[in-house]
Write an enzyme that holds these catalytic residues in place. Structure first.
Site, mmCIF file in Angstrom:
data_model
loop_
_atom_site.group_PDB
_atom_site.id
_atom_site.type_symbol
_atom_site.label_atom_id
_atom_site.label_comp_id
_atom_site.label_asym_id
_atom_site.label_seq_id
_atom_site.Cartn_x
_atom_site.Cartn_y
_atom_site.Cartn_z
ATOM 1 N N GLU A 21 3.535 8.916 10.453
ATOM 2 C CA GLU A 21 2.986 7.901 9.539
ATOM 3 C C GLU A 21 3.980 6.760 9.308
ATOM 4 O O GLU A 21 3.580 5.668 8.925
ATOM 5 C CB GLU A 21 2.629 8.531 8.190
ATOM 6 N N TYR A 53 -7.685 -13.904 -10.113
ATOM 7 C CA TYR A 53 -7.832 -12.767 -9.214
ATOM 8 C C TYR A 53 -7.494 -13.109 -7.768
ATOM 9 O O TYR A 53 -7.056 -12.241 -7.027
ATOM 10 C CB TYR A 53 -9.209 -12.109 -9.322
ATOM 11 N N GLU A 73 1.552 7.595 -4.821
ATOM 12 C CA GLU A 73 1.954 7.513 -6.231
ATOM 13 C C GLU A 73 3.030 6.445 -6.439
ATOM 14 O O GLU A 73 2.982 5.685 -7.411
ATOM 15 C CB GLU A 73 2.482 8.873 -6.711
ATOM 16 N N LYS A 98 -6.478 6.340 -0.103
ATOM 17 C CA LYS A 98 -5.999 6.393 1.276
ATOM 18 C C LYS A 98 -7.094 7.050 2.115
ATOM 19 O O LYS A 98 -7.187 8.277 2.198
ATOM 20 C CB LYS A 98 -4.687 7.187 1.340
#
Length: 121
Positions: A21, A53, A73, A98
């Site tokens: 990864e 935004y 996290e 994810k």
């Protein structure tokens, strides 16, 4: 408090705990709920008096490209800090998903809330 929404924003970043990864980019899907008072902006029809935004989305995309983390996290926590500091956001809820991380799930992720929710008149 009023809420500004950014939903299903997709960003590419290096994220993951496995060695493989660390060599690829993966897509994260983000939902944000941002607490603010929109009345001043609405009264003057002035974007400078609200949470922009488009500018926030651009900052999120840049953040994802500039950083790599092992954990979703950590990505969420650092992004929340960055946005609150850069845009003066009083309160936010950030969901980071994810997709494809667990084959039998559509997505996995975290949802965090940071700041103070203060009601208004």
């Amino acid at each position: 408090m009023d809420l500004v929404l950014i939903e299903a924003l997709e960003v590419d970043t290096v994220i993951g705990v496995y060695d493989w990864e660390r060599t690829i980019t993966q897509t994260l899907r983000l939902d944000l709920t941002l607490g603010t008072d929109i009345r001043p902006a609405a009264a003057d029809d002035d974007i400078d008096l609200t949470l922009n935004y488009a500018a926030i989305s651009e900052r999120i995309i840049a953040f994802a490209g500039e950083h790599d983390f092992a954990l979703v996290e950590t990505f969420a926590e650092r992004l929340a800090e960055t946005l609150r500091d850069a845009f003066g956001i009083a309160w936010l809820r950030l969901t980071v998903r994810k997709p494809g991380a667990v084959p039998s799930a559509d997505a996995v992720g975290v949802c965090i809330e940071r700041g103070n929710w203060t009601g208004g008149a």
